[in-house]
Structures are given as structure tokens and as C-alpha cells.
Design an enzyme around this catalytic site. Sequence first.
Site, PDB file in Angstrom:
ATOM      1  N   GLY A   1      29.260  30.877  43.214  1.00 14.22           N
ATOM      2  CA  GLY A   1      30.152  30.963  42.028  1.00 14.22           C
ATOM      3  C   GLY A   1      29.438  30.528  40.746  1.00 14.22           C
ATOM      4  O   GLY A   1      30.044  29.792  39.761  1.00 14.22           O
ATOM      5  N   SER A   2      28.089  31.006  40.721  1.00 17.75           N
ATOM      6  CA  SER A   2      27.436  30.943  39.521  1.00 17.75           C
ATOM      7  C   SER A   2      27.969  31.416  38.022  1.00 17.75           C
ATOM      8  O   SER A   2      27.915  30.903  37.215  1.00 17.75           O
ATOM      9  CB  SER A   2      26.021  31.336  39.689  1.00 17.75           C
ATOM     10  OG  SER A   2      25.709  32.821  39.883  1.00 17.75           O
ATOM     11  N   ASN A   3      28.623  32.645  38.673  1.00 14.20           N
ATOM     12  CA  ASN A   3      29.136  33.503  37.468  1.00 14.20           C
ATOM     13  C   ASN A   3      30.535  32.659  36.999  1.00 14.20           C
ATOM     14  O   ASN A   3      30.689  32.605  35.921  1.00 14.20           O
ATOM     15  CB  ASN A   3      29.717  34.919  37.725  1.00 14.20           C
ATOM     16  CG  ASN A   3      28.480  35.786  37.765  1.00 14.20           C
ATOM     17  OD1 ASN A   3      28.210  36.051  36.601  1.00 14.20           O
ATOM     18  ND2 ASN A   3      28.101  36.370  38.850  1.00 14.20           N
TER      19      ASN A   3
ATOM     20  N   ARG B   1      43.883  34.691  54.963  1.00 13.87           N
ATOM     21  CA  ARG B   1      44.241  36.237  54.822  1.00 13.87           C
ATOM     22  C   ARG B   1      45.843  36.356  54.904  1.00 13.87           C
ATOM     23  O   ARG B   1      46.421  37.147  54.263  1.00 13.87           O
ATOM     24  CB  ARG B   1      43.708  36.910  56.084  1.00 13.87           C
ATOM     25  CG  ARG B   1      42.280  37.320  56.161  1.00 13.87           C
ATOM     26  CD  ARG B   1      41.714  38.368  57.116  1.00 13.87           C
ATOM     27  NE  ARG B   1      40.159  38.680  56.704  1.00 13.87           N
ATOM     28  CZ  ARG B   1      40.183  39.442  55.967  1.00 13.87           C
ATOM     29  NH1 ARG B   1      40.903  40.256  55.409  1.00 13.87           N
ATOM     30  NH2 ARG B   1      38.831  39.611  55.752  1.00 13.87           N
TER      31      ARG B   1
ATOM     32  N   ASN C   1      37.140  42.999  37.745  1.00 13.64           N
ATOM     33  CA  ASN C   1      35.862  42.651  38.702  1.00 13.64           C
ATOM     34  C   ASN C   1      34.439  42.938  37.868  1.00 13.64           C
ATOM     35  O   ASN C   1      34.275  43.745  37.174  1.00 13.64           O
ATOM     36  CB  ASN C   1      36.255  43.393  39.690  1.00 13.64           C
ATOM     37  CG  ASN C   1      35.125  43.228  40.956  1.00 13.64           C
ATOM     38  OD1 ASN C   1      34.853  42.143  41.189  1.00 13.64           O
ATOM     39  ND2 ASN C   1      34.547  44.212  41.668  1.00 13.64           N
TER      40      ASN C   1
ATOM     41  N   HIS D   1      30.776  44.209  39.178  1.00 10.92           N
ATOM     42  CA  HIS D   1      29.937  44.829  40.520  1.00 10.92           C
ATOM     43  C   HIS D   1      28.730  44.918  40.407  1.00 10.92           C
ATOM     44  O   HIS D   1      28.235  45.203  38.854  1.00 10.92           O
ATOM     45  CB  HIS D   1      30.392  46.291  40.959  1.00 10.92           C
ATOM     46  CG  HIS D   1      29.879  46.681  41.996  1.00 10.92           C
ATOM     47  ND1 HIS D   1      30.363  46.385  43.196  1.00 10.92           N
ATOM     48  CD2 HIS D   1      28.951  47.517  42.308  1.00 10.92           C
ATOM     49  CE1 HIS D   1      29.785  46.770  44.144  1.00 10.92           C
ATOM     50  NE2 HIS D   1      28.760  47.551  43.372  1.00 10.92           N
TER      51      HIS D   1
HETATM   52  C1  GAR Z   1      27.489  38.621  41.693  1.00  9.25           C
HETATM   53  O1  GAR Z   1      26.279  39.099  41.602  1.00  9.25           O
HETATM   54  C2  GAR Z   1      28.874  39.641  41.544  1.00  9.25           C
HETATM   55  O2  GAR Z   1      28.397  40.679  40.980  1.00  9.25           O
HETATM   56  C3  GAR Z   1      28.805  39.964  43.078  1.00  9.25           C
HETATM   57  O3  GAR Z   1      28.633  38.712  43.964  1.00  9.25           O
HETATM   58  C4  GAR Z   1      27.554  38.041  43.168  1.00  9.25           C
HETATM   59  C5  GAR Z   1      28.498  36.600  43.205  1.00  9.25           C
HETATM   60  O4  GAR Z   1      27.632  35.678  42.624  1.00  9.25           O
HETATM   61  N1  GAR Z   1      30.015  40.839  43.401  1.00  9.25           N
HETATM   62  C6  GAR Z   1      30.122  41.627  44.424  1.00  9.25           C
HETATM   63  O5  GAR Z   1      29.208  42.072  45.225  1.00  9.25           O
HETATM   64  C7  GAR Z   1      31.665  42.271  44.404  1.00  9.25           C
HETATM   65  N2  GAR Z   1      31.490  43.476  45.307  1.00  9.25           N
HETATM   66  P1  GAR Z   1      27.977  34.064  42.213  1.00  9.25           P
HETATM   67  O6  GAR Z   1      28.803  33.612  43.219  1.00  9.25           O
HETATM   68  O7  GAR Z   1      26.971  33.203  42.073  1.00  9.25           O
HETATM   69  O8  GAR Z   1      28.693  34.254  40.949  1.00  9.25           O
END
Ligand code: GAR
Length: 188
Positions: A12-14, A58, A102, A104
Amino acid sequence: MKNVVIFASGSGSNAENIINYLEENTNFRVNLILCNNPKAFVLERAKKLNISALTFNRTAFYTHNFVLETIKTAQPDLIVLAGFLWKFPENIIEAFPNKIINIHPALLPKYGGKGMYGDHVHNAVVANNETESGITIHYVNENYDEGAIIHQATCPVLPTDTADDVAAKVHELEYEHFPKIITQLLSE
Ligand code: GAR
């Protein structure tokens, strides 16, 4: 005040970066985090940041309308998948046309599709001796990683880079671009 609902599965850093950016720079806010993994660190971040968070399984996502109804209650102007790893069900996509995006961690259409997430992507990029990678922000449709592309940004991949090095560069791009694109979409 416009609302953003975030879906996340892991660290969840994003999510944290988006929450802080919107709070500091805009009138918009993240009012709910939805998570499919009760052990995910994003739930700790939500607690610390004082953002409501709910977990679901789910059945609640794919069979019952629990998640759909929960999203509706939050009245989102945008639904943001930030490291969310389950395929999005069609009933939710149909209920929120052009409102689900989303991120990616690669330059789609390369390195997308089922099983291509997180470190799997960066390992494949390094194994294929790519000279660049990056991020893709796109609308979500019923196929993994195939919705219309909104924004891409690139970073160089050096011959000496490990998958971790690439992941770090990609995360930096995510932190820089994702909140700005979200703000832009909410401002349209
Ligand atoms: C991010 O790099 C995102 O782009 C990727 O997961 C990571 C989550 O990091 N998403 C995917 O791969 C989706 N297919 P975070 O939990 O630290 O935000």
C-alpha cells in the site's frame, strides 16, 4: 469534495502516497480502502492515516454484491486500483463506467496479463535484457491490463540492474505520476 476509493492487496505504499498527495494538494480525498488480504500492510497504513478500510473475500467480491454495495455507499468519483491483484468483476466495471483505473508496473502491452504483477514483472524485464521499463496507468476493463491507456512514463534499465533496482525506479515513477493523473481525472 470528490471521493476516491482505493483497492489494494499488499504494502500500500502507492495508496499512502495518493492519500497524502490529495490531502496536501487538492480538495479531493480518499474516503475508503478496500482490501482482499486481511494481513496486508495497507491496513496498517489506513489505520495510521485515519482512512476507513474494509477487507473482503472472494465470495463477497465475485458472488454476492457486498463489495459493489460498499463502493456505492462511498459514492466514489474515481476508483483506483493501487497494487490490487484480483481480476475486477464485470458487474462492478459496468456500474462505474470510465471510473476505474489501474497502475501497472511496466510498459503495457508488454509484461501484462494474468500472473504479471509486482516482482514477476521486474524479473521478466531483467531476464529479457530490456533497456527500459516504466509504468502504465489505464482504465480497467474485463481483461487483465487491456483497458485504454491514460498515461505512461519510462525509466532506463541498465545491464547491471537487478529486479529490485527496476522495482525501485518504477515505484519512484508511480509516486510521481499516479497522484497527478488521479487529480487530473478528477478535475475534468
Ligand atoms: C505497484 O508497483 C503496482 O504497480 C503493482 O503492485 C505494486 C504495489 O505496490 N501492481 C501490479 O502489479 C498490478 N498488476 P504498493 O502496494 O507498495 O503500492
